[in-house]
Write an enzyme that holds these catalytic residues in place. Structure first.
Site: not given
Ligand code: AMP
Length: 284
Positions: A43, A154, A159, A192
């Protein structure tokens, strides 16, 4: 400047005014980073990209009930709001939008976004309605925040592809930026949900990235799929949902004569935790 926290939709409207956005002529630009909180280094990388693209970064923290199935982990999803706020402050975020589910979805709600046929394949086949729920909340966030730019990882490749599709199909006035996946030193993609993993499960989970990297080292679609699958088949404790090699824009499986970039994507359950990951492979 301190982070402004908006806890509902009215608060958000006021906060946008405080930041001096949305006036005419438009003076300051906004980049949105939608999240479900429990923020990690992935994030943070999105926030840093967002900061390069606009005057102010808005991070939304909302565990969206619409994108969870009835048997999924909505109620146990990690919620670490105080730490999330500290991270946002440290990363120079201007505004954190953290509405309640009741504020986002009044009981008389009727209308949502359909992800179409593309929302029913790959991840959508295992999580019916998930991508509809994602697109609905993302469209609402776009309408509420009115960002110039929005940054997505990515890591959630389908999504990201569906959000690009929604922006094109519904003529949304926002630029979408895709951000690379951040990994632990041993290859595990940050998520997460990794905090659900026991030490044993975490070790098992490494098979996902190992399978993807092994596959990505091969040349043809058939070799790539076979090599990646062989790694996962050697791990009886991994319950595979899918392993696919797809066109990044449509998520349709690519054929042997496909040329260009493809996404090798995996979803599997490790213990009681469902993980997804993917890598991009260049099929010239
Ligand atoms: P989430 O909180 O899991 O819904 O993720 C929020 C955003 O963070 C989304 O656009 C995810 O694709 C991105 N995201 C989650 N994990 C990673 C990661 N390891 N590297 C880069 N972006 C991430």
């Amino acid at each position: 400047m301190d982070v402004i926290v908006a806890a509902d939709r009215i608060g958000l409207v006021k906060a946008r005014r405080t930041l001096g956005v949305g006036g005419f002529p438009k003076d300051a630009t906004l980049a949105l980073v939608p999240t479900m909180g429990a923020l990690h280094e992935g994030h943070r990388s999105l926030i840093r990209l967002a900061r390069e693209r606009a005057d102010h970064v808005v991070v939304s923290v909302f565990v969206n009930p619409l994108q969870f199935g009835p048997d999924e982990d909505f109620s146990r999803y990690p919620r670490t709001f105080e730490v999330d706020l500290e991270i946002c402050a440290a990363e120079g975020v201007s505004l954190v939008f953290a509405p309640s589910a009741g504020d986002m979805y009044p009981p008389d709600r009727q209308v949502g976004v359909s992800a179409g046929k593309m929302g029913t394949i790959v991840e959508g086949a295992f999580r019916p309605g998930h991508l509809d729920g994602v697109l609905t909340v993302v469209l609402k966030l776009f309408n509420l925040v009115q960002p110039d730019v929005a940054v997505f990882g990515q890591k959630d490749a389908q999504q990201l592809a569906m959000i690009r599709r929604m922006v094109a199909d519904l003529d949304l006035p926002v630029s979408i930026v895709g951000a690379p996946t951040i990994r632990e030193a041993d290859g595990l993609a940050l998520s997460s949900r990794n905090r659900y993993l026991s030490t044993h499960d975490r070790h098992m989970a490494l098979a996902l990235s190992r399978a993807l990297f092994t596959g990505a080292g091969r040349r043809t679609p058939e070799e790539i799929r076979r090599a990646a699958r062989a790694v996962l088949e050697g791990e009886p404790e991994i319950a595979l949902d899918y392993l696919v090699l797809v066109d990044p824009a449509t998520f349709a499986e690519v054929g042997e004569d496909y040329r260009g970039e493809a996404v090798l994507a995996v979803a599997a359950r490790v213990g009681s935790t469902r993980l997804i990951d993917n890598v991009t492979v260049d099929l010239r």
